[in-house]
Design a protein around this motif. Structure first.
Motif, PDB file in Angstrom:
ATOM      1  N   TYR A 237       0.853  -1.189   0.000  1.00  0.00           N
ATOM      2  CA  TYR A 237       0.000   0.000   0.000  1.00  0.00           C
ATOM      3  C   TYR A 237       0.885   1.233   0.000  1.00  0.00           C
ATOM      4  O   TYR A 237       1.867   1.302   0.757  1.00  0.00           O
ATOM      5  N   ASP A 238       0.535   2.200  -0.807  1.00  0.00           N
ATOM      6  CA  ASP A 238       1.194   3.499  -0.767  1.00  0.00           C
ATOM      7  C   ASP A 238       0.517   4.321   0.317  1.00  0.00           C
ATOM      8  O   ASP A 238      -0.693   4.579   0.239  1.00  0.00           O
TER       9      ASP A 238
ATOM     10  N   THR B  81       0.671   7.590   3.454  1.00  0.00           N
ATOM     11  CA  THR B  81       1.258   8.855   3.889  1.00  0.00           C
ATOM     12  C   THR B  81       1.755   8.723   5.320  1.00  0.00           C
ATOM     13  O   THR B  81       1.464   7.746   6.010  1.00  0.00           O
TER      14      THR B  81
ATOM     15  N   ASP C 265      -4.053   5.382   3.836  1.00  0.00           N
ATOM     16  CA  ASP C 265      -3.833   5.050   2.431  1.00  0.00           C
ATOM     17  C   ASP C 265      -3.722   6.350   1.630  1.00  0.00           C
ATOM     18  O   ASP C 265      -4.554   7.256   1.768  1.00  0.00           O
ATOM     19  N   ALA C 266      -2.694   6.460   0.795  1.00  0.00           N
ATOM     20  CA  ALA C 266      -2.444   7.708   0.068  1.00  0.00           C
ATOM     21  C   ALA C 266      -3.574   8.062  -0.885  1.00  0.00           C
ATOM     22  O   ALA C 266      -3.796   9.237  -1.180  1.00  0.00           O
ATOM     23  N   GLU C 267      -4.310   7.060  -1.358  1.00  0.00           N
ATOM     24  CA  GLU C 267      -5.376   7.309  -2.319  1.00  0.00           C
ATOM     25  C   GLU C 267      -6.734   7.485  -1.657  1.00  0.00           C
ATOM     26  O   GLU C 267      -7.499   8.383  -2.020  1.00  0.00           O
ATOM     27  N   THR C 268      -7.046   6.645  -0.664  1.00  0.00           N
ATOM     28  CA  THR C 268      -8.389   6.643  -0.082  1.00  0.00           C
ATOM     29  C   THR C 268      -8.463   7.290   1.291  1.00  0.00           C
ATOM     30  O   THR C 268      -9.558   7.559   1.786  1.00  0.00           O
ATOM     31  N   ASP C 269      -7.313   7.496   1.948  1.00  0.00           N
ATOM     32  CA  ASP C 269      -7.239   8.014   3.312  1.00  0.00           C
ATOM     33  C   ASP C 269      -7.748   7.003   4.340  1.00  0.00           C
ATOM     34  O   ASP C 269      -7.844   7.312   5.524  1.00  0.00           O
ATOM     35  N   GLU C 270      -8.042   5.797   3.898  1.00  0.00           N
ATOM     36  CA  GLU C 270      -8.499   4.757   4.823  1.00  0.00           C
ATOM     37  C   GLU C 270      -7.315   4.295   5.680  1.00  0.00           C
ATOM     38  O   GLU C 270      -6.206   4.101   5.176  1.00  0.00           O
TER      39      GLU C 270
END
Length: 323
Positions: A109-110, A112, A212-217
């Motif tokens: 997972y990418d 932050t 998660d960098a894409e979903t913020d989950e």
């Protein structure tokens, strides 16, 4: 690690064997940072032409086999209950070229480096706890008090290996086992109260929980799971160095109420947090501040609960219930 060549990419044969059949490894590059292991991302193309990225960490030494196997088993348990928030475990194994080194792999997972959103994160943790509740006798130990005392004893032994014996710490340790632990944990399972066994991640600090960098989950990883009292998972949140603290605890308890007796909650949390200070002291033998923090907390608890379990009723304004 020393790897054998496959498809023009240096990758150990045993690692390659754990990847899906027909995979084409495109690149391997460093990912993340760890003081205890080497971490990389493996970008691949699957047999059907789709792209897939995996995360791998590896370590050398006597304990690395147990570490990687334990990580795989622990992550399998959590993934079964929280597949949207735990990277799917792929495999663990031993490097062919370096048989004293071992690895673990999972989906990549990418992420932050931000703190996870408080509402999302606490919802995920509480749901994981609730979904993993099982109505059994927790046969690994008759009582939570006994299990936790055993776990804390092991942690103290590891800490002593790093920093050596200390006379005051020995006195405090004896008082913790004779007075503090019975006083704070026995009431959870007496007087008609009982512990519901939940699966505990046991390593919930910001380094292991990232958006998660894409979903913020929130993505949760690197667990050391066991079954026990759900509040034990909040012990690491107490440390100011982790920037979680009471706001996250308060949000969590909107989903799962504080265990009775509620009046003991803060000191139970301090007791659970003690394991993490001792762990850090064991991991950093040249850094005295973690032992100092642990001993400061132990002094406070020992002074407050010098009467042990016998003082339970008087401290809460009632009588000690029979077991």
């Amino acid at each position: 690690m020393t790897d054998t060549r496959s498809s023009n990419i240096d990758i150990d044969e045993n690692v390659l064997a754990k990847l899906p059949e027909g995979v084409n490894v495109l690149s391997i590059s460093p990912s993340g940072a760890s003081a205890w292991s080497q971490t990389v991302r493996i970008d691949t193309q699957l047999a059907d032409g789709t792209s897939k990225t995996y995360f791998k960490k590896g370590a050398i030494g006597d304990r690395s086999c147990e570490m990687m196997r334990g990580t795989f088993q622990s992550e399998q348990t959590l993934y079964a209950f929280a597949p949207s928030n735990v990277p799917k475990p792929l495999a663990w194994g031993t490097y062919k070229q370096e048989p004293d080194s071992h690895f673990y792999m999972c989906d990549f997972y990418d992420m932050t480096d931000d703190l996870p959103d408080i509402a999302r994160f606490c919802t995920v943790v509480a749901k994981m706890h609730l979904d993993t509740y099982v109505n059994n006798d927790n046969s690994w130990s008759d009582f939570w008090e006994k299990w936790y005392a055993r776990a804390l004893k092991r942690m103290l032994q590891e800490e002593e290996k790093s920093h050596g014996p200390d006379d005051e710490l020995k006195v405090l340790t004896n008082a913790m086992f004779e007075k503090v632990i019975p006083r704070l944990l026995r009431p959870l399972e007496t007087g008609g109260r009982q512990i519901k066994p939940y699966v505990i991640h046991s390593n919930l600090w910001p380094g292991n929980v990232k958006p998660d960098a894409e979903t913020d989950e929130p993505i949760i990883f690197d667990s050391s799971a066991f079954w026990g009292h759900n509040e034990a998972d909040l012990g690491s949140w107490r440390a100011p160095r982790y920037r979680l603290g009471r706001p996250y605890m308060t949000e969590y308890h909107k989903h799962i109420s504080v265990s009775p007796p509620a009046e003991d909650w803060d000191d139970r949390n301090a007791l659970y947090a003690l394991r993490y200070d001792l762990l850090h002291s064991a991991l950093f033998p040249k850094e005295p501040k973690f032992r100092k923090a642990a001993m400061d907390e132990m002094r406070h608890l020992v002074d407050k609960y010098s009467e042990g379990y016998a003082g339970f009723g008087t401290q809460l304004g009632g009588n000690v219930e029979d077991d």
